[in-house]
Design an enzyme around this catalytic site. Structure first.
Site, PDB file in Angstrom:
ATOM      1  N   GLY A   1       1.185   3.234   3.710  1.00 48.61           N
ATOM      2  CA  GLY A   1       1.905   3.666   2.506  1.00 48.61           C
ATOM      3  C   GLY A   1       2.883   2.612   2.048  1.00 48.61           C
ATOM      4  CG  ASN A   2       4.040   2.126  -1.644  1.00 44.41           C
ATOM      5  OD1 ASN A   2       4.911   2.801  -2.202  1.00 44.41           O
ATOM      6  ND2 ASN A   2       2.764   2.168  -2.020  1.00 44.41           N
TER       7      ASN A   2
END
Ligand code: C5P
Length: 399
Positions: A208-209
């Site tokens: 993810g980020n």
């Protein structure tokens, strides 16, 4: 729309020397077609006569709860107005507003008002810069009130600096702009992608980020404030968004976001691609949690490319649709943004800065540059994400 025709405005006046400008301001409001009711504190009456203001406003002026006339009822008055503007607002009134103190008619009307409230401070420069005034300003803004910044110049005291109440013409412009924007997206649907995407490795892990989705949320709220409808395709975030005009379409992965975007784009007048989409996803998602194995020190996750959602919408885009993208660049920002603008078919691209303090992921502020075709750029200061959203929507309306 360049008028205030049909608008009901309460003008609150407090005891600053700038109160003398209130007469000009009332004149401008009346000329613009507004109905004006003036509320004054006792100290304001020492600076300008209620008779002057009632004559110009064509309505009695209220200065006390016990005035006994038909609209000295602060609750009725607060509910009557389309907007309230306190001009000038003294340091004392700001302090009362910040703390809910209600010892005069003006503060009672303010607390009863459901309409937007504009505050135009007017005071000497040291009073303006004092930490307690600045703290009070932050507090009253956090309640959703709108600040019309004082201007710089010579003050009544002879000192030179910031503190002068904005000129009546500028106060009028703020109100006209507000009501114009309030309806500028009526009947329009805006599709927004926001937040990160999570690409599953196994049932408990993902790639993810750090995207918080805050910029997308600010855009959604500002579209609604202009009368539009929002379809918000939102990746996993902690945000709480609850508005009847914002339809949330929750997604987790880029593929889900892609499907949702394709499905809803046809009904959208504008699409804003604010999501931080993972470029790659694991080729295989393990059905069970991947276990550590003795003796295995390295592990490889094979990745495959995700579809480019924005570029796909760029291909589907019809003539009357507007498509806006975001770009986060660390090298050659304008050239890279321009390349993306053309490749993905954006009308313009919002270039995000990571270098400036307070900008980018997870902050409540952002600093942007808009990049248009032909390398044309428009740079903005560091602002709250809500104000940035307004700048972006202004640019969309000017296309
Ligand atoms: O190519 P890059 O990720 O920098 O492009 C950023 C813009 O493209 C953003 O508006 C982002 O939301 C959008 N995008 C997308 N789908 C992807 C990658 C980026 O919609 N797979």
């Amino acid at each position: 729309m360049n008028t205030l025709a049909g608008k009901k405005i309460i003008l609150g006046i407090t005891g600053s020397i700038a109160a003398y400008k209130a007469a000009f301001f009332v004149r401008l409001l009346i000329k613009s077609g507004a109905t004006v009711k003036v509320v004054m504190t006792q100290s304001a009456t020492a600076f300008i006569s209620p008779l002057t203001l009632s004559t110009l406003a064509k309505n009695p002026v209220i200065t006390g709860i016990a005035d006994g006339d038909e609209w000295s009822n602060h609750v009725e008055l607060g509910l009557w107005a389309d907007a309230m503007i306190i001009a000038p607002a003294t340091a004392n009134t700001l302090a009362k507003m910040a703390n809910g103190i209600c010892d005069n008619i003006l503060n009672a009307v303010y607390l009863s008002a459901r309409c937007p409230v504009f505050i135009a401070p007017g005071m000497d420069l040291d009073m303006w810069t004092h930490p307690s005034t600045q703290g009070n300003i932050q507090k009253v803004l956090s309640y959703g009130n709108k600040l019309i910044e004082p201007e710089s110049g010579e003050l009544a005291s002879g000192l030179v600096g910031k503190g002068r109440m904005a000129e009546p013409e500028n106060l009028l412009k703020e109100l006209i702009d507000f009501f114009r924007k309030e309806q500028s997206l009526t009947g329009k649907t805006v599709l927004i992608t926001a937040g990160p995407t999570f690409e599953a490795i196994d049932p408990v892990r993902f790639i993810g980020n750090y995207s918080s989705g805050k910029m997308g949320k600010a855009l959604a709220e500002k579209v609604v404030a202009r009368g539009g409808q929002v379809k918000l395709i939102l990746g996993p975030t902690k945000l709480k968004i609850d508005h009847p005009a914002i339809e949330i379409i929750p997604v987790t992965s880029a593929l889900e976001m892609f499907e949702a975007a394709k499905k809803h784009f046809a009904q959208a007048d504008v699409a804003i691609m604010a999501a931080a989409v993972a470029d790659f996803r694991p080729k295989h998602t393990a059905k069970e949690k991947i276990k550590k194995k003795k003796g295995i020190e390295e592990m490889t996750i094979e990745l495959v490319k995700n579809p480019d959602i924005a570029a796909t919408l760029g291909q589907l885009k019809k003539k009357d649709q507007v498509l806006i993208g975001f770009a986060l660049e660390t090298e050659n920002p304008v050239e890279n943004a321009t390349r993306k603008l053309t490749k993905k078919g954006f009308d313009f691209i919002v270039l995000n800065s990571l270098k400036d303090k307070g900008a980018g992921f997870n902050h409540d502020t952002n600093k942007i540059t808009l990049v248009f075709e032909g390398n044309k750029t428009q740079e903005f200061q560091l602002k709250s994400k809500l104000d940035v959203a307004d700048d972006i929507l202004d640019a969309i309306e000017n296309i």
